[in-house]
Write a protein that holds these residues in place. Sequence first.
Motif, mmCIF file in Angstrom:
data_model
loop_
_atom_site.group_PDB
_atom_site.id
_atom_site.type_symbol
_atom_site.label_atom_id
_atom_site.label_comp_id
_atom_site.label_asym_id
_atom_site.label_seq_id
_atom_site.Cartn_x
_atom_site.Cartn_y
_atom_site.Cartn_z
ATOM 1 N N ARG A 53 0.780 -1.262 -0.192
ATOM 2 C CA ARG A 53 -0.010 -0.153 0.028
ATOM 3 C C ARG A 53 0.848 1.184 -0.070
ATOM 4 O O ARG A 53 1.940 1.145 0.406
ATOM 5 C CB ARG A 53 -0.781 0.041 1.030
ATOM 6 C CG ARG A 53 -1.084 -0.326 2.012
ATOM 7 C CD ARG A 53 -2.600 -0.419 2.039
ATOM 8 N NE ARG A 53 -3.416 -1.613 2.182
ATOM 9 C CZ ARG A 53 -3.348 -2.677 2.234
ATOM 10 N NH1 ARG A 53 -2.248 -3.390 1.809
ATOM 11 N NH2 ARG A 53 -4.150 -3.547 2.398
ATOM 12 N N SER A 58 1.193 -4.018 4.054
ATOM 13 C CA SER A 58 0.127 -3.581 4.998
ATOM 14 C C SER A 58 0.257 -3.836 6.392
ATOM 15 O O SER A 58 -0.230 -2.897 6.875
ATOM 16 C CB SER A 58 -1.112 -4.387 4.493
ATOM 17 O OG SER A 58 -1.290 -6.008 5.034
ATOM 18 N N ASP A 77 -7.530 -10.373 4.385
ATOM 19 C CA ASP A 77 -7.116 -8.951 4.173
ATOM 20 C C ASP A 77 -7.435 -9.004 2.551
ATOM 21 O O ASP A 77 -6.821 -9.518 1.608
ATOM 22 C CB ASP A 77 -5.658 -8.799 4.252
ATOM 23 C CG ASP A 77 -5.321 -7.420 4.049
ATOM 24 O OD1 ASP A 77 -6.115 -6.403 3.434
ATOM 25 O OD2 ASP A 77 -4.089 -6.980 4.045
ATOM 26 N N SER A 119 -7.773 -5.904 0.941
ATOM 27 C CA SER A 119 -7.426 -4.458 0.581
ATOM 28 C C SER A 119 -6.988 -4.322 -1.059
ATOM 29 O O SER A 119 -6.462 -5.346 -1.586
ATOM 30 C CB SER A 119 -6.383 -3.883 1.336
ATOM 31 O OG SER A 119 -6.557 -3.793 2.860
ATOM 32 N N THR A 148 -6.659 -0.291 4.816
ATOM 33 C CA THR A 148 -6.764 -1.540 5.001
ATOM 34 C C THR A 148 -8.145 -2.358 5.177
ATOM 35 O O THR A 148 -8.899 -1.692 5.690
ATOM 36 C CB THR A 148 -6.013 -2.080 6.126
ATOM 37 O OG1 THR A 148 -4.710 -1.635 6.303
ATOM 38 C CG2 THR A 148 -5.867 -3.713 6.312
#
Length: 197
Positions: free
Chosen positions: A5, A32, A50, A52, A59
């Motif tokens: 990210r 993340s 997760d 994302s 997140t």
Amino acid sequence: MAPLRLCAMAPKLQSTFPALYIFGILTLLCPSALCDCKIFPSIAHGSYEDVSSFFSYTTVVQYQCDEGYVLVGEPKITCRDSYWSSSAPKCKALCLKPEIENGGLSVNEDQYVEPETVTVQCDDGYGVVGSQNITCSENGIWFPEVPKCKWEYQMGCEQVLAGNKLLQCLPNPEDVKRALEVYRLSLEIGHLINSQT
């Protein structure tokens, strides 16, 4: 592998992760685990994932429950600036509808969610043997044990020979049925006798 990210990082971590230019702006890529919330809230009787987006400052965690449990709450929660959007959902146990001969329940459903409590109601002439109120427990079992509906034998009925009270005093439904058949037969015989005189 945890998705990467875009996020601001401490200077000592900047040398560890590569830089990326987007629209002429220098950004840093980081996993993340180092961005936003480091620890995902876990839940009993369930799991999380997760989900994302690859390039995201947020997140996103999605939850699901094990078989025999139902999700109560938001299935997805998000974290931005180290704060979760809401608390994690819970996985509540499911209890199947108990079979109660000669009776029923105060709430009629196919499945019940913990910690729902229902009341056992017996048919006319039957009484509850056990606890009348039962609760769907965390392991998906009714507690206390599901009671039974038993035919009630009224004390002091030994000398009753006729009338409505006879039906209330017989020890079981089969005897009531036989008594009604005998009573009907006696009426028919009486009618025949009266018609011949």
